[in-house]
Each structure stands twice: as C-alpha cells, then as structure tokens.
Design a protein around this motif. Structure first.
Motif, PDB file in Angstrom:
ATOM      1  N   GLY A 186       0.805  -1.216   0.000  1.00  0.00           N
ATOM      2  CA  GLY A 186       0.000   0.000   0.000  1.00  0.00           C
ATOM      3  C   GLY A 186       0.832   1.257   0.000  1.00  0.00           C
ATOM      4  O   GLY A 186       2.047   1.222  -0.260  1.00  0.00           O
TER       5      GLY A 186
ATOM      6  N   GLY B 259       2.063   2.850   2.242  1.00  0.00           N
ATOM      7  CA  GLY B 259       3.196   2.809   3.158  1.00  0.00           C
ATOM      8  C   GLY B 259       4.527   2.543   2.483  1.00  0.00           C
ATOM      9  O   GLY B 259       5.584   2.821   3.056  1.00  0.00           O
TER      10      GLY B 259
ATOM     11  N   SER C 214      -3.011  -1.840  -2.966  1.00  0.00           N
ATOM     12  CA  SER C 214      -4.208  -1.083  -2.604  1.00  0.00           C
ATOM     13  C   SER C 214      -4.476  -0.063  -3.707  1.00  0.00           C
ATOM     14  O   SER C 214      -3.628   0.191  -4.567  1.00  0.00           O
ATOM     15  CB  SER C 214      -3.985  -0.342  -1.292  1.00  0.00           C
TER      16      SER C 214
ATOM     17  N   GLN D 276      -4.801  -3.988  -8.455  1.00  0.00           N
ATOM     18  CA  GLN D 276      -5.648  -3.472  -7.369  1.00  0.00           C
ATOM     19  C   GLN D 276      -6.585  -4.530  -6.811  1.00  0.00           C
ATOM     20  O   GLN D 276      -7.345  -5.163  -7.530  1.00  0.00           O
ATOM     21  CB  GLN D 276      -6.479  -2.285  -7.860  1.00  0.00           C
ATOM     22  N   VAL D 277      -6.523  -4.692  -5.498  1.00  0.00           N
ATOM     23  CA  VAL D 277      -7.394  -5.621  -4.788  1.00  0.00           C
ATOM     24  C   VAL D 277      -8.453  -4.798  -4.063  1.00  0.00           C
ATOM     25  O   VAL D 277      -8.130  -3.788  -3.442  1.00  0.00           O
ATOM     26  CB  VAL D 277      -6.574  -6.438  -3.760  1.00  0.00           C
TER      27      VAL D 277
ATOM     28  N   GLN E  80     -12.999  -3.748  -3.419  1.00  0.00           N
ATOM     29  CA  GLN E  80     -14.407  -3.672  -3.822  1.00  0.00           C
ATOM     30  C   GLN E  80     -14.526  -3.416  -5.312  1.00  0.00           C
ATOM     31  O   GLN E  80     -15.391  -3.944  -5.984  1.00  0.00           O
ATOM     32  CB  GLN E  80     -15.108  -2.531  -3.062  1.00  0.00           C
ATOM     33  N   THR E  81     -13.653  -2.558  -5.811  1.00  0.00           N
ATOM     34  CA  THR E  81     -13.754  -2.164  -7.207  1.00  0.00           C
ATOM     35  C   THR E  81     -12.529  -2.604  -8.002  1.00  0.00           C
ATOM     36  O   THR E  81     -12.312  -2.157  -9.110  1.00  0.00           O
ATOM     37  CB  THR E  81     -13.943  -0.643  -7.303  1.00  0.00           C
TER      38      THR E  81
ATOM     39  N   GLY F  76       1.939  -2.277   4.657  1.00  0.00           N
ATOM     40  CA  GLY F  76       1.765  -0.831   4.489  1.00  0.00           C
ATOM     41  C   GLY F  76       0.409  -0.485   3.917  1.00  0.00           C
ATOM     42  O   GLY F  76       0.263   0.468   3.169  1.00  0.00           O
TER      43      GLY F  76
ATOM     44  N   GLN G   5     -13.043  -0.640   1.566  1.00  0.00           N
ATOM     45  CA  GLN G   5     -13.008  -1.026   0.157  1.00  0.00           C
ATOM     46  C   GLN G   5     -11.881  -2.004  -0.137  1.00  0.00           C
ATOM     47  O   GLN G   5     -11.986  -2.815  -1.048  1.00  0.00           O
ATOM     48  CB  GLN G   5     -12.852   0.218  -0.745  1.00  0.00           C
TER      49      GLN G   5
ATOM     50  N   GLY H 239       5.302  -2.765  13.046  1.00  0.00           N
ATOM     51  CA  GLY H 239       6.697  -2.397  12.833  1.00  0.00           C
ATOM     52  C   GLY H 239       6.870  -1.656  11.528  1.00  0.00           C
ATOM     53  O   GLY H 239       5.930  -1.524  10.730  1.00  0.00           O
TER      54      GLY H 239
ATOM     55  N   TYR I 253     -19.289   6.711   1.145  1.00  0.00           N
ATOM     56  CA  TYR I 253     -18.311   5.609   1.080  1.00  0.00           C
ATOM     57  C   TYR I 253     -17.521   5.437   2.361  1.00  0.00           C
ATOM     58  O   TYR I 253     -16.921   4.385   2.580  1.00  0.00           O
ATOM     59  CB  TYR I 253     -17.372   5.792  -0.129  1.00  0.00           C
TER      60      TYR I 253
ATOM     61  N   PHE J 156     -18.167   6.987  -8.060  1.00  0.00           N
ATOM     62  CA  PHE J 156     -17.883   6.830  -9.492  1.00  0.00           C
ATOM     63  C   PHE J 156     -18.664   7.852 -10.323  1.00  0.00           C
ATOM     64  O   PHE J 156     -18.241   8.223 -11.415  1.00  0.00           O
ATOM     65  CB  PHE J 156     -18.218   5.411  -9.963  1.00  0.00           C
TER      66      PHE J 156
ATOM     67  N   LEU K 123     -11.988   4.472 -11.394  1.00  0.00           N
ATOM     68  CA  LEU K 123     -11.421   5.378 -10.389  1.00  0.00           C
ATOM     69  C   LEU K 123     -10.381   6.340 -10.931  1.00  0.00           C
ATOM     70  O   LEU K 123     -10.271   7.465 -10.474  1.00  0.00           O
ATOM     71  CB  LEU K 123     -10.761   4.555  -9.274  1.00  0.00           C
TER      72      LEU K 123
HETATM   73  C1  LIG Z   1     -15.359   4.333  -4.707  1.00  0.00           C
HETATM   74  C2  LIG Z   1     -14.114   3.859  -4.050  1.00  0.00           C
HETATM   75  C3  LIG Z   1     -13.602   2.622  -4.398  1.00  0.00           C
HETATM   76  C4  LIG Z   1     -12.432   2.163  -3.817  1.00  0.00           C
HETATM   77  N1  LIG Z   1     -11.972   0.929  -4.173  1.00  0.00           N
HETATM   78  C5  LIG Z   1     -10.840   0.475  -3.597  1.00  0.00           C
HETATM   79  C6  LIG Z   1     -10.328  -0.830  -3.928  1.00  0.00           C
HETATM   80  O1  LIG Z   1     -10.879  -1.558  -4.753  1.00  0.00           O
HETATM   81  N2  LIG Z   1      -9.193  -1.231  -3.317  1.00  0.00           N
HETATM   82  C7  LIG Z   1      -8.527  -0.456  -2.393  1.00  0.00           C
HETATM   83  O2  LIG Z   1      -7.484  -0.887  -1.880  1.00  0.00           O
HETATM   84  N3  LIG Z   1      -9.001   0.758  -2.071  1.00  0.00           N
HETATM   85  C8  LIG Z   1     -10.127   1.239  -2.656  1.00  0.00           C
HETATM   86  N4  LIG Z   1     -10.565   2.490  -2.332  1.00  0.00           N
HETATM   87  C9  LIG Z   1      -9.684   3.367  -1.508  1.00  0.00           C
HETATM   88  C10 LIG Z   1      -9.763   3.117  -0.020  1.00  0.00           C
HETATM   89  O3  LIG Z   1     -10.837   3.849   0.517  1.00  0.00           O
HETATM   90  C11 LIG Z   1      -8.445   3.589   0.644  1.00  0.00           C
HETATM   91  O4  LIG Z   1      -8.234   4.949   0.343  1.00  0.00           O
HETATM   92  C12 LIG Z   1      -7.202   2.807   0.205  1.00  0.00           C
HETATM   93  O5  LIG Z   1      -7.456   1.412   0.295  1.00  0.00           O
HETATM   94  C13 LIG Z   1      -6.012   3.188   1.062  1.00  0.00           C
HETATM   95  O6  LIG Z   1      -4.843   2.561   0.597  1.00  0.00           O
HETATM   96  P1  LIG Z   1      -3.624   2.273   1.589  1.00  0.00           P
HETATM   97  O7  LIG Z   1      -4.076   1.412   2.698  1.00  0.00           O
HETATM   98  O8  LIG Z   1      -2.491   1.798   0.756  1.00  0.00           O
HETATM   99  O9  LIG Z   1      -3.225   3.736   2.064  1.00  0.00           O
HETATM  100  P2  LIG Z   1      -3.378   4.423   3.490  1.00  0.00           P
HETATM  101  O10 LIG Z   1      -4.760   4.344   3.984  1.00  0.00           O
HETATM  102  O11 LIG Z   1      -2.734   5.741   3.360  1.00  0.00           O
HETATM  103  O12 LIG Z   1      -2.516   3.492   4.443  1.00  0.00           O
HETATM  104  C14 LIG Z   1      -1.120   3.403   4.413  1.00  0.00           C
HETATM  105  C15 LIG Z   1      -0.711   2.551   5.606  1.00  0.00           C
HETATM  106  O13 LIG Z   1       0.692   2.340   5.572  1.00  0.00           O
HETATM  107  C16 LIG Z   1       1.187   2.390   6.894  1.00  0.00           C
HETATM  108  N5  LIG Z   1       2.606   2.740   6.836  1.00  0.00           N
HETATM  109  C17 LIG Z   1       3.172   3.894   6.392  1.00  0.00           C
HETATM  110  N6  LIG Z   1       4.503   3.819   6.444  1.00  0.00           N
HETATM  111  C18 LIG Z   1       4.809   2.601   6.941  1.00  0.00           C
HETATM  112  C19 LIG Z   1       6.048   1.928   7.242  1.00  0.00           C
HETATM  113  N7  LIG Z   1       7.227   2.512   7.009  1.00  0.00           N
HETATM  114  N8  LIG Z   1       5.981   0.689   7.747  1.00  0.00           N
HETATM  115  C20 LIG Z   1       4.773   0.088   7.986  1.00  0.00           C
HETATM  116  N9  LIG Z   1       3.593   0.665   7.718  1.00  0.00           N
HETATM  117  C21 LIG Z   1       3.610   1.910   7.192  1.00  0.00           C
HETATM  118  C22 LIG Z   1       0.353   3.442   7.584  1.00  0.00           C
HETATM  119  O14 LIG Z   1       0.341   3.245   8.996  1.00  0.00           O
HETATM  120  C23 LIG Z   1      -1.022   3.212   6.962  1.00  0.00           C
HETATM  121  O15 LIG Z   1      -1.802   2.287   7.732  1.00  0.00           O
HETATM  122  C24 LIG Z   1     -11.749   2.960  -2.878  1.00  0.00           C
HETATM  123  C25 LIG Z   1     -12.258   4.195  -2.513  1.00  0.00           C
HETATM  124  C26 LIG Z   1     -13.441   4.640  -3.089  1.00  0.00           C
HETATM  125  C27 LIG Z   1     -13.972   5.969  -2.698  1.00  0.00           C
END
Ligand SMILES: Cc1cc2nc3c(=O)[nH]c(=O)nc-3n(C[C@H](O)[C@H](O)[C@H](O)COP(=O)(O)OP(=O)(O)OC[C@H]3O[C@@H](n4cnc5c(N)ncnc54)[C@H](O)[C@@H]3O)c2cc1C
Ligand SMILES: Nc1ncnc2c1ncn2[C@@H]1O[C@H](COP(=O)(O)O)[C@@H](O)[C@H]1O
Lengths: 310, 250
Positions: free
Chosen positions: A200, A202, A227, A241-242, A244-245, A258, A264, A296, B13, B38, B178
């Motif tokens: 992700g 992270g 993500s 991408q893994v 809902q969508t 990360g 979603q 960690g 959402y 969307f 998206l």
């Molecule tokens: C209509 C719609 C559809 C969507 N469909 C999807 C979908 O299909 N799939 C999807 O994944 N998302 C989807 N999303 C987006 C979803 O809502 C989140 O925004 C997204 O999943 C966040 O991605 P993330 O966890 O990588 O990022 P973030 O939420 O920013 O999380 C990053 C994480 O990394 C950690 N991190 C940072 N640095 C480090 C480090 N050095 N070591 C360890 N951990 C660290 C942080 O603590 C944090 O928990 C959708 C959103 C909408 C509105």
C-alpha cells in the motif's frame, strides 16, 4: 433445460475463472453447454471439452469476435439464448462487460457476483462492499448470472464433451479495438494465486514497492497485489488493485504490507484463508482482520522476513 | 454535443453499512448519503469535456426518491447545466434504471452518456452496459481515459490483464473507473448558483416505463466474522506460526 456457460479466454488459453464459473453452474441442475466465442480459438474449445461437467461445447470461431467486444459477444449470446434456463459468466472484467447487455436485450435482470446457489432461482451475493450478503430470488424466465470466482472451487479436468461449431450470424458491432497493454509478469495470476504479497501507500514510492516486495514475492512464489492508493500513485499497474472495485481474491495467504485496511480494500481480500498484516500503526484497521499482525516499520521488517524465510 | 450523466444517491463511502436486525436490509436511517463516488468522477469528466469545448451541455439525471434532488444539486454545483429527477418510491433495480435512462435518451438525444462503473451500494456494475444495449449503442466500460474527436470516443479501459483501448462511434455509453480523473470540490458560490439551475421532475409512468423489480430480496445477513487474530512479536515468530500453526508456507 440446459445451462449456457460463457468461457473466458484469450483465443489461446482458457482462463481459470471459467473453471470456478463451471462449478457454480453445476449447482444449478441441468446439462451444461459451454460457449467458446472468439477467433482462432479451436484449442480453447478442446480445453473446454475436457472440463469435468461440460456436456457439450459450442465453438463460435469468427473474425467478428476477434476483439471479444461486449457488443459482439452479447449479440452472439442473445442469438443463441433460446432454450437455456441460465446464462452464466465469470464476474471478471470480461463477464461484467458483456453480460448486462445480454440481460437487457433479453429483458431480464442480471444477478451479479453470486457467491452461493441456494436454489435454481435463488442466489447469495455480497452488497455494500461485502458488508452484507443478500439472498435474492429471480422471477425472470432466464437467469443471467455472473459468478464471483472466489465463491466456488475450480472445476477439474476429466470430461470428454464433443465440440460443435456454430454458424455466427452478422453481429452488427461497430466498436473497434485499438490496442492492448497487458501487464507481463512471470508471477502467478493474481486472481488464482495461493499466496499474495500486497503493498500500500506505506511503501512510499514505486521504487520501494518493487525493491521491498519483490524479494519476498520471489521467495514465496507469490503474486503481487496493491491497494488503490498504491495504484493511484503509480507504484503498481491497475490490474494489481485488490478491493471492492478491483480484484476479489481469496488466497491461502495474503500479506498486507503498508496497507491501512479501508472497507473497500477489505472487500477484496477478507475471505483469504490466512491474513498477515505488517503496519507501523498499531491501530490500523487491517489488524482487525489479520490472523497474524506485526507492528513495525516495513522497511526493516520485510527484509528480515525475506532473510528468515531462508 | 450533449452529455448525460446518471448520478445515484448512495450511502457515503466512509460509512460502514450495518445489516438490520430483522434481516430485511441495510439500515439507512440517519446514515450519511452522498453521490456515488464513481458518478462524481463521471460528472467531472463531462464538465471537463464542456470546458474543453467538446460538450455544449451537461445534463445530470438521478432515479429514486425525492431526496435524490440533493445529489442532483451537487452535480449542478460541480458544473452540470440542468438536472432531471425521475422520482419513484419503488426500489429501482439496474434494468429499471436503464429503461428510464433509455426513455430520457430518446427525448434528449445526448451523444454521450457517462455513467459510473458501479454503484457502491448494490455493487451491480450493470446499468451503463444495459443502457447501451437498450439503445443499440456501443459501450466502453471501466474507462481511465476518454478522448472525443470526429464523432468517436477513444477510451482506455482498465481490464483484468492491464489496459485496453477501444474506439467507439458516438452516440455511446462510457462507464468511468477510479483513475479517469480526480473530481473537483464544489465551491460555495457554485453551490449558491446551483440552487437556481433548472431541475425537472418526472415519474416513471410519464416515461412509459414499468419499474417493477425482477429480483426479490429474501434476506440480508452479515457475513461471517473473522476470528480475532493475534499479534506476533517479530519475524521469527511470524514465520514459525505460518509454518507450524497455519501451515501455509513450507
Ligand atoms: C469508490 C471507491 C472505491 C475504492 N476501491 C478500492 C479498492 O478496490 N481497493 C482499495 O485498496 N481501495 C479502494 N478504495 C480506496 C480506499 O478507501 C483507501 O483509500 C485505500 O485502500 C487506502 O490505501 P492504503 O491502505 O495503501 O493507504 P493508506 O490508507 O494511506 O494506508 C497506508 C498505511 O501504511 C502504513 N505505513 C506507512 N509507512 C509505513 C512503514 N514505514 N511501515 C509500515 N507501515 C507503514 C500506515 O500506517 C497506513 O496504515 C476505494 C475508494 C473509493 C472511494
Ligand atoms: N438510481 C440511479 N439513478 C441514476 N443513475 C444510476 C442509478 N443507478 C445506477 N445509476 C448509474 O449506473 C451506474 C452503475 O450502477 P450499478 O449498475 O447499479 O452498479 C452508476 O454509477 C450510475 O452512473
């Protein structure tokens, strides 16, 4: 009445999603006919004929079907729909693209993304990003269904159905394929992988995504996922991408690295057998679904993990 | 050219849907409702086509209860020129919505309809494709890039294997994914202006459409909860657990 299953393929290889879809179709009761529609796809028809549970293969091999466009495939399916009780396809971008056209042209509802068959007219499907499971009953004469592949085991080989070529009528489709940019990877296909290493935001940037996660994926023989945030930021291609969508996956082992665990994202991976979360934020929601959580810094933990795996 | 954008009012959402205790559905009382994400992307794409001089008029349409007016006002505040509410208290399933939209397209003759790829409540992913079929138009679903020129739309689509580019003759239906664009926020002056933009209300019967649902929901249940997991102290412990307890790695 027989059931029509539409095979997913690229004219050369039958996609694994077809096997899960066939398993769902077997629960409906009735002979199963499989349609292989494309151009130069005779080998796929042979592979379909060897699937366990297929009573007959219909081969529609025609230049009009070369691009597998929604318009052409739907027109073909509608032309041969009479006499079938169910028309079934995988809930992949292939099935989602053309099957609603079939349903609309037959004036019936489509039942999307089923994960269980309760009766020939009653199905279970996730709604609201998988936060609820709806049991729905169809009153339509023909049931048009897409199948969530993670809901059903892959059907095996062992069949010996006959292949019948069918005449393809003029399909009247005008959409042209300009080109494809398919992601090339030596790793297992994400949707069918036993182990997935998913990264992700992270990871910080594209370089880190590859540098940190690839050695782990290599060691585990895993597919790589991401993500939405990681894909949006260009760390990984869209087909990683893994969620809902994005793709819905259910491997033996899913490592979320990360990734915070937004609703979603969880919608796409929470049916994995074992989930590991590595995140520096002990409060991250991903830990609520993780079997094993390690708090960690991923930049320290992941290389240690690679070393520990030996 | 006229662009029609169907927008659905859905649970926000950020809100986690809760199943009602009697299993009849999802509890939407006092829950924040918003425009389907969307569809925000679809509205943005239409407005950009207008700003680029490709589109002349952007019409937003919503089908559902009277409160969908709020969703339409949002679309107007983002830049749509006018709005149509197809008002109905009946649960509208994708086939019914597609038929309502077809009837409106017959009246309005847009060259392009931009839908969202999926509504985040029913997760059906059907309506745009159904509409295209009913109209006998071409379609390009899951779009991440749209270029309109010379009576055609060249659309890059996000598919399971990567990307695919199609050229579809207009009129056509596009469904947005998206990464098509990043929608703007409505500014306060535009929210004020939107209140004065035209919003017309029609009923399914006015359009001659039978919206009777084809699917009956017998029950809605919560998915099985995952067993609470455990925290591991370090990678040694993690690997040992994966090998000996979960037995998912060799
Ligand atoms: C209509 C719609 C559809 C969507 N469909 C999807 C979908 O299909 N799939 C999807 O994944 N998302 C989807 N999303 C987006 C979803 O809502 C989140 O925004 C997204 O999943 C966040 O991605 P993330 O966890 O990588 O990022 P973030 O939420 O920013 O999380 C990053 C994480 O990394 C950690 N991190 C940072 N640095 C480090 C480090 N050095 N070591 C360890 N951990 C660290 C942080 O603590 C944090 O928990 C959708 C959103 C909408 C509105
Ligand atoms: N009730 C509705 N009113 C307006 N547009 C809708 C409605 N339902 C669906 N749509 C459109 O169709 C798209 C796909 O929805 P669905 O097929 O329900 O997943 C949405 O993103 C909207 O653009």
């Amino acid at each position: 009445m027989p059931i029509l299953v539409i095979a997913e393929h690229d004219d050369a290889v039958l996609k694994a999603s077809t096997r899960n879809t066939l398993s769902a179709a077997k629960k409906l009761g009735g002979d199963i006919h499989m349609l292989v529609a494309g151009h130069g796809c005779a080998a796929v028809a042979q592979a379909a004929a060897a699937l366990d549970g297929v009573a007959g293969v219909k081969l529609a091999d025609d230049p009009q079907l070369a691009a597998h466009t929604a318009e052409s495939v739907a027109a073909l399916v509608v032309s041969m729909a009479a006499g079938y009780s169910h028309i079934v396809a995988p809930a992949t971008t292939f099935g989602k693209n053309f099957l609603p056209r079939v349903a609309a042209l037959l004036d019936v509802a489509q039942i999307s993304d089923i994960v269980a068959v309760e009766a020939p007219d009653t199905f279970v499907r996730p709604i609201y990003a998988g936060n609820a499971l709806a049991t729905v009953k169809s009153s339509d004469a023909v049931k048009v269904i897409t199948v969530r592949t993670t809901g059903f085991d892959a059907a095996g080989d062992g069949g010996s159905a006959s292949v019948a070529a069918i005449a393809v009528p003029p399909l009247g489709a005008t959409t042209d394929l300009v080109g494809r940019e398919l992601t090339v990877s030596a790793r297992p296909e994400l949707a069918a992988a036993k182990i997935i290493v998913s990264g992700g935001r992270g990871l910080g940037n594209s370089e880190n995504y590859h540098k940190v996660l690839e050695p782990l994926a290599d060691k585990l023989g895993a597919a790589m996922g991401a993500s939405r945030a990681a894909v949006d930021a260009g760390f990984a291609p869209n087909d990683y991408q893994v969620g809902q969508t994005g793709k819905v996956v259910a491997p033996q082992l899913y490592l979320a690295i990360g990734i915070s665990g937004a609703i979603q994202h969880l919608a796409g991976m929470k049916d994995s057998k074992v989930i590991v979360a590595i995140n520096k934020d002990a409060e991250a929601p991903i830990f609520q679904v993780a079997d094993y959580g390690l708090v960690g810094d991923l930049f320290e933990v992941v290389p240690q993990l690679v070393a520990e795996l030996g | 050219m006229k662009v029609l954008v169907p927008v659905k009012r859905v649970i926000d959402y950020n809100v986690k849907a809760r199943v009602k205790a009697d299993g009849s559905g999802v509890d939407l009382a006092n829950v924040k409702m918003s425009m389907n994400p969307f569809d925000e992307i679809a509205v943005e794409e239409a407005i950009r086509l207008k700003e680029a001089g490709v589109a002349k008029e952007v019409v937003a349409v919503s089908c559902g209860v009277a409160a969908c007016q709020e969703t339409l006002r949002t679309a107007l505040a983002l830049g749509a020129d006018r709005a149509i509410l197809v008002e109905s208290d009946v649960e509208l399933q994708p086939l019914a919505v597609a038929k309502l939209l077809k009837a409106l397209c017959d009246k309005e003759s847009p060259q392009l309809v931009i839908c969202g790829k999926q509504a985040i409540d029913d997760d059906a992913n059907q309506t745009g494709q159904m509409l295209a079929a009913l109209l006998g138009w071409g379609q390009a679903t899951f779009a991440s890039k749209v270029v309109v020129a010379d009576g055609k739309a060249t659309v890059t689509r996000e598919v399971d294997g990567g990307l695919e580019t199609l050229k579809v003759s207009l009129p056509a239906v596009v469904t947005g994914d998206l990464r098509l664009n990043e929608p703007r926020y409505a500014t306060l002056p535009n929210i004020m202006k939107a209140k004065k933009k035209p919003l017309e209300t029609v009923k399914p019967a006015d359009l001659g459409v039978d919206v009777t649902p084809r699917l009956t929901t017998l029950k809605v249940a919560e998915p099985a909860k995952r067993q609470a997991g455990e925290r591991v102290a370090d990678v040694q412990q993690l690997v040992a657990k994966l090998r000996n307890e979960a037995k998912v790695i060799a």
